[in-house]
Design a protein around this motif. Sequence first.
Motif, PDB file in Angstrom:
ATOM      1  N   ILE A 118       1.577   2.252  -1.326  1.00 17.43           N
ATOM      2  CA  ILE A 118       2.324   1.662  -2.433  1.00 17.43           C
ATOM      3  C   ILE A 118       3.138   0.456  -1.974  1.00 17.43           C
ATOM      4  CG2 ILE A 118       4.150   2.083  -4.136  1.00 17.43           C
ATOM      5  CD1 ILE A 118       3.311   5.087  -3.984  1.00 17.43           C
ATOM      6  N   MET A 119       3.816   0.603  -0.835  1.00 16.95           N
ATOM      7  CA  MET A 119       4.809  -0.384  -0.397  1.00 16.95           C
ATOM      8  C   MET A 119       4.204  -1.626   0.257  1.00 16.95           C
ATOM      9  SD  MET A 119       7.817   1.166  -1.048  1.00 16.95           S
ATOM     10  CE  MET A 119       9.165   1.154   0.110  1.00 16.95           C
ATOM     11  N   GLU A 120       3.219  -1.428   1.108  1.00 14.97           N
ATOM     12  CA  GLU A 120       2.774  -2.553   1.932  1.00 14.97           C
ATOM     13  C   GLU A 120       2.011  -3.627   1.168  1.00 14.97           C
ATOM     14  OE1 GLU A 120       1.394  -1.857   5.890  1.00 14.97           O
ATOM     15  OE2 GLU A 120       2.766  -0.179   6.182  1.00 14.97           O
ATOM     16  N   PRO A 121       1.151  -3.279   0.204  1.00 10.30           N
ATOM     17  CA  PRO A 121       0.558  -4.362  -0.589  1.00 10.30           C
ATOM     18  C   PRO A 121       1.620  -5.191  -1.306  1.00 10.30           C
ATOM     19  CG  PRO A 121      -0.719  -2.360  -0.854  1.00 10.30           C
ATOM     20  CD  PRO A 121       0.525  -1.985  -0.114  1.00 10.30           C
ATOM     21  N   ALA A 122       2.662  -4.521  -1.800  1.00 11.20           N
ATOM     22  CA  ALA A 122       3.753  -5.243  -2.465  1.00 11.20           C
ATOM     23  C   ALA A 122       4.481  -6.144  -1.480  1.00 11.20           C
ATOM     24  CB  ALA A 122       4.733  -4.249  -3.094  1.00 11.20           C
ATOM     25  N   ALA A 123       4.715  -5.639  -0.259  1.00 13.84           N
ATOM     26  CA  ALA A 123       5.380  -6.453   0.767  1.00 13.84           C
ATOM     27  C   ALA A 123       4.526  -7.669   1.110  1.00 13.84           C
ATOM     28  CB  ALA A 123       5.644  -5.617   2.013  1.00 13.84           C
ATOM     29  N   ALA A 124       3.217  -7.474   1.221  1.00 13.47           N
ATOM     30  CA  ALA A 124       2.321  -8.587   1.545  1.00 13.47           C
ATOM     31  C   ALA A 124       2.308  -9.618   0.418  1.00 13.47           C
ATOM     32  CB  ALA A 124       0.912  -8.060   1.801  1.00 13.47           C
ATOM     33  N   ARG A 125       2.332  -9.146  -0.819  1.00  9.30           N
ATOM     34  CA  ARG A 125       2.358 -10.062  -1.970  1.00  9.30           C
ATOM     35  C   ARG A 125       3.628 -10.922  -1.932  1.00  9.30           C
ATOM     36  NH1 ARG A 125       1.949  -6.541  -5.538  1.00  9.30           N
ATOM     37  NH2 ARG A 125      -0.275  -6.687  -6.021  1.00  9.30           N
ATOM     38  N   LEU A 126       4.761 -10.287  -1.671  1.00  9.81           N
ATOM     39  CA  LEU A 126       6.014 -11.046  -1.585  1.00  9.81           C
ATOM     40  C   LEU A 126       5.995 -12.001  -0.402  1.00  9.81           C
ATOM     41  CD1 LEU A 126       8.645  -8.246  -2.354  1.00  9.81           C
ATOM     42  CD2 LEU A 126       8.017 -10.173  -3.820  1.00  9.81           C
ATOM     43  N   ALA A 127       5.457 -11.539   0.723  1.00  8.77           N
ATOM     44  CA  ALA A 127       5.414 -12.373   1.922  1.00  8.77           C
ATOM     45  C   ALA A 127       4.617 -13.647   1.701  1.00  8.77           C
ATOM     46  CB  ALA A 127       4.830 -11.578   3.093  1.00  8.77           C
TER      47      ALA A 127
END
Length: 255
Positions: A118-127
Amino acid sequence: MAEIVAEVDRGAGYSMRGLQGRVIDGVGRQIIGGTYAPGDFLPKEAELTEQFGVSRTSVREGMRVLAAKGLVDIRQKIGTRVRQPENWNVFDSDILRWHTEVGRGDEIMRNLVEVRQIMEPAAARLAAGRASMDDLRRMDDALAGMVANATDREGYAHADVEFHLAIYAASHNVLLRQFGSVVADFMYASFTVQQATAADDEVFHEDAETHAAVFRAINGGNGEKAADAMLHVVLDGKNALIKALSEQRDGASTA
């Protein structure tokens, strides 16, 4: 009498120094391991002082820390009761560590990889929209470390964790960055288990390339592509983890 100070610091946000650390570590492990079940009362202070060879002050300090971790509820004139697992601070690094030490690491690893999904795709999108040059350099260095350590599984796991931490940092979201820092040790443990399914070093080169796809998408500013690539990385790891845990369980049952 002055108590002897022992180094037991586990980086959980609370001091694990001194003899109170003995109480925190010992009782915490017993709770996670099921020696004391949810709803049970812990032994009285006098019993704990004898069990751990510490003063009542150390026992009280240790109980306060365990209460802050969500493991126990302290009631004056009633006693100290173990709380239900849903109240435990499962992101506390000590609680994560105790799960592994008492043989319940598999359960937490499975839960962790689902949260990362859940978290890491969102982190990558923000990055992809926020990464600085320093962030990109950190990711690139981590990737280089993965490639350089394709034949060194311990080195590869460390570089792999560093890559994921770099993504969390590049999101420039303080909660995501904190989450990455808290679970870093457990990610390393999970990656080490996943590697058990690798047939040869070529698997590590292929894995490094899936991580490189995340980096290229972030570097190109494509948030959706970065999220998709990161989801692919996490799902690959999840499948490898499930396979490795299954093989470990089958091996243990036939031993």
